[in-house]
Design an enzyme around this catalytic site. Structure first.
Site, PDB file in Angstrom:
ATOM      1  N   CYS A  35       0.823  -1.217   0.000  1.00  0.00           N
ATOM      2  CA  CYS A  35       0.000   0.000   0.000  1.00  0.00           C
ATOM      3  C   CYS A  35       0.849   1.255   0.000  1.00  0.00           C
ATOM      4  O   CYS A  35       0.346   2.346  -0.248  1.00  0.00           O
ATOM      5  CB  CYS A  35      -0.927   0.006   1.213  1.00  0.00           C
ATOM      6  N   CYS A 105      -2.503  -3.733   8.317  1.00  0.00           N
ATOM      7  CA  CYS A 105      -2.231  -2.367   8.792  1.00  0.00           C
ATOM      8  C   CYS A 105      -1.763  -2.389  10.249  1.00  0.00           C
ATOM      9  O   CYS A 105      -0.964  -1.543  10.663  1.00  0.00           O
ATOM     10  CB  CYS A 105      -3.479  -1.507   8.670  1.00  0.00           C
TER      11      CYS A 105
END
Ligand code: FES
Length: 142
Positions: A35, A105
């Site tokens: 990402c 994350c």
């Protein structure tokens, strides 16, 4: 935003311990290649190896912000050894879970903490076996 629970939303909207520490005892930065998000953690560590203060900065998504916020709360006041035992699973449990596609994350904060402790260990000539094999330069895919 029904995919996020209230606690995640709270830590996303009002993240704790955001910022920087001047002349930190340890600082670490890691990124996620998928990402492109980046996490930086600053540590203030006293003579007893207690993490007295911790701050973070991120160019990351909302889940990364919420995860880091919770992680800093879990880490603050712990010894370095105790803090190194905290994993993204603890962060997820504390947050009450994240959507599956957002689990990676929560790994960023764990990795950034390790990178910051490694910096502290390098500066002070200490060794933590929990960090054996950890390489902050490595690109994390999680
Ligand atoms: Fe990259 Fe969340 S999408 S850290």
């Amino acid at each position: 935003m029904a995919m996020y629970n209230d606690k995640v939303m709270d830590h996303f909207m009002n993240p704790r311990n955001v910022g920087e520490i001047e002349n930190p005892d340890g600082v670490g930065e890691v990124g996620n290649i998928r990402c492109g998000d980046i996490m930086k953690i600053y540590l203030r560590i006293n003579e007893d190896e207690v993490i007295e203060d911790i701050k973070f900065r991120t160019f990351g998504c909302g889940s990364a912000v919420a995860s880091s916020s919770i992680a800093t709360e879990l880490i603050k006041g712990k010894t370095v050894k105790e803090a190194l035992k905290i994993t993204n699973k603890d962060v997820l449990r504390e947050l009450g879970g994240l959507p599956v596609i957002k689990v990676h994350c929560s790994v960023l904060a764990e990795q950034a903490l390790k990178a910051a402790v490694l910096d502290y260990a390098t500066k002070t000539g200490k060794h933590y076996e929990e960090l054996d094999g950890f390489n902050p330069e490595e690109e994390h895919e999680h």
